[in-house]
Design a protein around this motif. Structure first.
Motif, PDB file in Angstrom:
ATOM      1  N   PHE A 257     -81.200  46.958 -51.673  1.00 46.53           N
ATOM      2  CA  PHE A 257     -81.456  47.401 -50.304  1.00 46.53           C
ATOM      3  C   PHE A 257     -82.554  46.586 -49.646  1.00 46.53           C
ATOM      4  O   PHE A 257     -83.612  46.346 -50.234  1.00 46.53           O
ATOM      5  CB  PHE A 257     -81.869  48.881 -50.293  1.00 46.53           C
ATOM      6  N   TRP A 258     -82.285  46.168 -48.431  1.00 45.43           N
ATOM      7  CA  TRP A 258     -83.275  45.654 -47.518  1.00 45.43           C
ATOM      8  C   TRP A 258     -83.376  46.649 -46.362  1.00 45.43           C
ATOM      9  O   TRP A 258     -82.594  47.597 -46.301  1.00 45.43           O
ATOM     10  CB  TRP A 258     -82.843  44.296 -46.963  1.00 45.43           C
ATOM     11  N   LYS A 259     -84.289  46.458 -45.461  1.00 37.39           N
ATOM     12  CA  LYS A 259     -84.353  47.324 -44.291  1.00 37.39           C
ATOM     13  C   LYS A 259     -83.069  47.155 -43.483  1.00 37.39           C
ATOM     14  O   LYS A 259     -82.762  46.066 -42.990  1.00 37.39           O
ATOM     15  CB  LYS A 259     -85.568  46.989 -43.431  1.00 37.39           C
ATOM     16  N   GLY A 260     -82.279  48.239 -43.399  1.00 35.12           N
ATOM     17  CA  GLY A 260     -81.044  48.209 -42.620  1.00 35.12           C
ATOM     18  C   GLY A 260     -79.891  47.497 -43.282  1.00 35.12           C
ATOM     19  O   GLY A 260     -78.870  47.231 -42.632  1.00 35.12           O
ATOM     20  N   HIS A 261     -79.998  47.193 -44.577  1.00 33.91           N
ATOM     21  CA  HIS A 261     -78.904  46.460 -45.224  1.00 33.91           C
ATOM     22  C   HIS A 261     -78.782  46.853 -46.689  1.00 33.91           C
ATOM     23  O   HIS A 261     -79.778  47.169 -47.356  1.00 33.91           O
ATOM     24  CB  HIS A 261     -79.131  44.950 -45.121  1.00 33.91           C
ATOM     25  N   VAL A 262     -77.536  46.816 -47.190  1.00 35.57           N
ATOM     26  CA  VAL A 262     -77.266  47.095 -48.597  1.00 35.57           C
ATOM     27  C   VAL A 262     -76.218  46.104 -49.093  1.00 35.57           C
ATOM     28  O   VAL A 262     -75.332  45.686 -48.337  1.00 35.57           O
ATOM     29  CB  VAL A 262     -76.777  48.555 -48.795  1.00 35.57           C
ATOM     30  N   ALA A 263     -76.344  45.699 -50.346  1.00 36.91           N
ATOM     31  CA  ALA A 263     -75.395  44.779 -50.960  1.00 36.91           C
ATOM     32  C   ALA A 263     -75.078  45.251 -52.370  1.00 36.91           C
ATOM     33  O   ALA A 263     -75.918  45.854 -53.049  1.00 36.91           O
ATOM     34  CB  ALA A 263     -75.960  43.363 -50.999  1.00 36.91           C
TER      35      ALA A 263
ATOM     36  N   GLU B 260     -85.363  37.044 -46.161  1.00 35.54           N
ATOM     37  CA  GLU B 260     -86.827  37.065 -46.015  1.00 35.54           C
ATOM     38  C   GLU B 260     -87.291  36.079 -44.948  1.00 35.54           C
ATOM     39  O   GLU B 260     -88.174  36.382 -44.139  1.00 35.54           O
ATOM     40  CB  GLU B 260     -87.494  36.754 -47.351  1.00 35.54           C
ATOM     41  N   THR B 261     -86.662  34.904 -44.905  1.00 32.25           N
ATOM     42  CA  THR B 261     -87.068  33.872 -43.955  1.00 32.25           C
ATOM     43  C   THR B 261     -86.706  34.241 -42.518  1.00 32.25           C
ATOM     44  O   THR B 261     -87.523  34.127 -41.601  1.00 32.25           O
ATOM     45  CB  THR B 261     -86.414  32.525 -44.314  1.00 32.25           C
ATOM     46  N   HIS B 262     -85.463  34.704 -42.321  1.00 31.73           N
ATOM     47  CA  HIS B 262     -84.966  34.912 -40.963  1.00 31.73           C
ATOM     48  C   HIS B 262     -85.202  36.323 -40.445  1.00 31.73           C
ATOM     49  O   HIS B 262     -85.232  36.538 -39.226  1.00 31.73           O
ATOM     50  CB  HIS B 262     -83.481  34.568 -40.895  1.00 31.73           C
ATOM     51  N   TYR B 263     -85.349  37.280 -41.340  1.00 31.59           N
ATOM     52  CA  TYR B 263     -85.494  38.661 -40.889  1.00 31.59           C
ATOM     53  C   TYR B 263     -86.801  39.303 -41.355  1.00 31.59           C
ATOM     54  O   TYR B 263     -87.081  40.455 -41.027  1.00 31.59           O
ATOM     55  CB  TYR B 263     -84.306  39.506 -41.379  1.00 31.59           C
ATOM     56  N   GLY B 264     -87.580  38.542 -42.124  1.00 30.03           N
ATOM     57  CA  GLY B 264     -88.880  39.039 -42.552  1.00 30.03           C
ATOM     58  C   GLY B 264     -88.808  40.217 -43.497  1.00 30.03           C
ATOM     59  O   GLY B 264     -89.738  41.018 -43.570  1.00 30.03           O
TER      60      GLY B 264
END
Length: 272
Positions: free
Chosen positions: A221-227, A258-262
């Motif tokens: 999980f990332w903020k607003g995303h799951v894989a 991390e680079t494009h969405y922090g």
């Protein structure tokens, strides 16, 4: 504050499960989705939160301006559907186990289909006609169906069957799907409970320590995303980068996000 997605209250009428809220309550009326896909919205005619599938059971709590406020039976998600997308409830016996199919007026390949069906649609099989399953609404290729009591063995394999499907915010089918929609489709096909949105999915299953090895079927999980973890160093997700369901190298995806969405990985979960 209550999460509106999981709170069965239309703004004027609530479900009896709320209790002691000081608002009119109702047991609601059972219904099911009659459209191939039905948009579940935050308000009548508003933005789409998710989609429900043909045959999904719902409880109708309120009606307004040609829309019905419902609570979905499969995950408790609440919102507004167009009333025309609803029908009387029916006991389902089978689910669609292929990414998509069609409902036909007669058991004949050349017959013009009535409408499409999508993965995890729920149907009531009443008989057979050669390689066709008969339902009250029409005929479906029997090879595209599985009894409800026979879930898929590998949720990742289910998700892999949707590779190339276009990305669609709030989508829940091969016609268009987002990250959490893909995960929910895969887990529901495997008979596993799963909420509809990634922040809700992040709260279920077992938390994995950062040092624990990942295995196929784990969720990142990332903020607003799951894989989904598809294998060593490999992800599978519906994403806005490729605008599709696609594999991606884990390290490359982590660096890109991390680079494009922090954002860094917030959680690692394993289904129970």
């Amino acid at each position: 504050m209550s999460d509106r997605r999981l709170t069965p209250f239309s703004g004027r009428i609530g479900h009896i499960s709320l209790k002691d809220r000081g608002v009119p309550l109702t047991a609601g009326e059972p219904a099911c989705v009659a459209a191939p896909l039905a948009a579940l919205r935050a308000a009548p005619g508003g933005a789409m939160d998710r989609q429900l599938l043909f045959g999904d059971a719902v409880t109708v709590i309120d009606r307004r301006d040609g829309h019905a406020f419902v609570m979905a039976g499969k995950d408790g998600y609440c919102g507004w559907l167009a009333e025309q997308d609803l029908a009387a409830p029916r006991p389902a016996t089978h689910r669609l186990c292929s990414p998509a199919s069609h409902l036909y007026p007669e058991p004949r390949v050349q017959a013009p289909p009535l409408h499409p069906l999508y993965l995890n649609a729920r149907l009531t099989v009443t008989g057979e006609s050669g390689p066709w399953a008969e339902t009250p609404q029409g005929y479906v290729p029997a090879i595209h169906l599985a009894p409800l009591g026979q879930p898929a063995k590998d949720p990742v394999a289910v998700a892999e069957s949707l590779i190339g499907a276009p990305y669609l915010w709030g989508g829940n089918s091969v016609a268009g799907v987002d990250c959490s929609g893909l995960v929910q489709l895969a887990f529901h096909a495997a008979g596993l409970a799963c909420p509809g949105d990634s922040d809700l999915q992040q709260e279920v299953g077992a938390e994995l320590p950062e040092t624990a090895p990942l295995k196929r079927g784990d969720l990142l999980f990332w903020k607003g995303h799951v894989a989904l973890v598809a294998g060593p160093g490999r992800l599978l997700h519906a994403n806005g980068y490729t605008m599709s369901v696609a594999y991606e190298d884990l390290d490359a995806a982590t660096a890109r996000i991390e680079t494009h969405y922090g954002g860094q990985i917030l959680a690692r979960r394993r289904a129970l």
